[in-house]
Design an enzyme around this catalytic site. Structure first.
Site, PDB file in Angstrom:
ATOM      1  N   HIS A  61     -80.301  15.426  33.554  1.00 37.89           N
ATOM      2  CA  HIS A  61     -79.258  14.724  32.813  1.00 37.89           C
ATOM      3  C   HIS A  61     -78.547  15.610  31.800  1.00 37.89           C
ATOM      4  O   HIS A  61     -79.113  16.571  31.290  1.00 37.89           O
ATOM      5  CB  HIS A  61     -79.864  13.540  32.053  1.00 37.89           C
ATOM      6  CG  HIS A  61     -80.554  12.552  32.932  1.00 37.89           C
ATOM      7  ND1 HIS A  61     -81.701  11.912  32.552  1.00 37.89           N
ATOM      8  CD2 HIS A  61     -80.278  12.098  34.183  1.00 37.89           C
ATOM      9  CE1 HIS A  61     -82.103  11.095  33.511  1.00 37.89           C
ATOM     10  NE2 HIS A  61     -81.252  11.200  34.519  1.00 37.89           N
ATOM     11  N   LYS A  71     -81.284  18.807  22.778  1.00 37.27           N
ATOM     12  CA  LYS A  71     -82.484  17.972  22.708  1.00 37.27           C
ATOM     13  C   LYS A  71     -83.673  18.820  22.284  1.00 37.27           C
ATOM     14  O   LYS A  71     -83.810  19.961  22.702  1.00 37.27           O
ATOM     15  CB  LYS A  71     -82.788  17.350  24.074  1.00 37.27           C
ATOM     16  CG  LYS A  71     -81.720  16.395  24.556  1.00 37.27           C
ATOM     17  CD  LYS A  71     -82.035  15.878  25.944  1.00 37.27           C
ATOM     18  CE  LYS A  71     -80.940  14.941  26.423  1.00 37.27           C
ATOM     19  NZ  LYS A  71     -81.167  14.522  27.819  1.00 37.27           N
ATOM     20  N   TYR A 131     -87.987  12.643  22.351  1.00 36.76           N
ATOM     21  CA  TYR A 131     -86.986  13.682  22.139  1.00 36.76           C
ATOM     22  C   TYR A 131     -85.975  13.281  21.082  1.00 36.76           C
ATOM     23  O   TYR A 131     -85.651  12.123  20.906  1.00 36.76           O
ATOM     24  CB  TYR A 131     -86.307  14.096  23.435  1.00 36.76           C
ATOM     25  CG  TYR A 131     -85.670  13.011  24.262  1.00 36.76           C
ATOM     26  CD1 TYR A 131     -84.282  12.840  24.279  1.00 36.76           C
ATOM     27  CD2 TYR A 131     -86.439  12.188  25.065  1.00 36.76           C
ATOM     28  CE1 TYR A 131     -83.694  11.868  25.073  1.00 36.76           C
ATOM     29  CE2 TYR A 131     -85.859  11.221  25.856  1.00 36.76           C
ATOM     30  CZ  TYR A 131     -84.483  11.063  25.859  1.00 36.76           C
ATOM     31  OH  TYR A 131     -83.905  10.101  26.642  1.00 36.76           O
ATOM     32  N   ASP A 169     -80.678   8.456  39.537  1.00 36.73           N
ATOM     33  CA  ASP A 169     -81.034   9.871  39.697  1.00 36.73           C
ATOM     34  C   ASP A 169     -80.991  10.321  41.153  1.00 36.73           C
ATOM     35  O   ASP A 169     -80.819  11.503  41.432  1.00 36.73           O
ATOM     36  CB  ASP A 169     -82.406  10.162  39.084  1.00 36.73           C
ATOM     37  CG  ASP A 169     -82.365  10.227  37.566  1.00 36.73           C
ATOM     38  OD1 ASP A 169     -81.252  10.234  36.989  1.00 36.73           O
ATOM     39  OD2 ASP A 169     -83.441  10.270  36.951  1.00 36.73           O
TER      40      ASP A 169
END
Length: 183
Positions: A61, A71, A131, A169
């Site tokens: 992603h 991130k 995250y 996905d």
């Protein structure tokens, strides 16, 4: 904290100093001052957490400009294989990846800068993954590269018959068909 540089500039592994004794352990999981000094100045604005079972693969992603995200990721329960893929146009490492195992025991964190696609595979029975992001989630800007793209050369360490992907996905394009929005 110790900063471990990787083969791709800007992508780093962070190992905290862990203090163990008869009671358990303690470590500082994040210090803005130390992160700014040792990694780069980043202002994190959102924390996320997911729980997944063995074989779950999430990614790869990213968010398109102007909503790009860096991130800082870690696994607080279980184990994951975490991966960052360089998708910056003109980058000498375009299409290359860094993979690191993050576990509840090694306490490692992984910094994924803007301009990278990010994903992970759950290697343990379950995993809790956290995250920090330096930009808010913007659903209109989300994108992805197929996590199963063989051209990336990623060994996800999950047998094909055990892989669990979301419907979204499964629809991401291969890197060869991808037009990057990142300069």
């Amino acid at each position: 904290m110790e900063i471990i540089k990787t083969e791709i500039e800007g992508v780093v592994i962070i190992e905290p100093r862990v203090f163990n004794d008869a009671r358990g352990y303690f470590f500082e999981s994040f210090s803005q001052r130390e992160f700014d000094e040792k990694v780069k100045p980043v202002r994190f604005v959102q924390d996320n957490e997911s729980m997944s079972s063995y074989g779950v693969m999430r990614g790869l992603h990213f968010q398109r400009p102007p909503f790009t995200q860096s991130k800082l990721v870690r696994c607080v329960k279980g184990a994951v294989l975490d991966v960052a893929v360089d998708i910056r146009k003109g980058s000498p490492t375009y299409g290359q990846h860094v993979a690191v195992e993050l576990t509840e025991d090694n306490h490692r964190q992984f910094f994924v800068p803007q301009g990278f696609a990010h994903g992970f595979a759950v290697l343990s029975e379950t995993a809790v993954f956290q995250y920090k992001c330096d930009n808010y989630y913007a659903p209109q800007s989300e994108g992805g590269i197929s996590i199963l793209d063989d051209s990336l050369g990623i060994d996800w360490r999950i047998p094909a018959d055990k892989v669990l992907l979301s419907e979204k996905d499964m629809k991401h394009e291969l890197l060869k068909d991808f037009v990057t929005p990142f300069e």
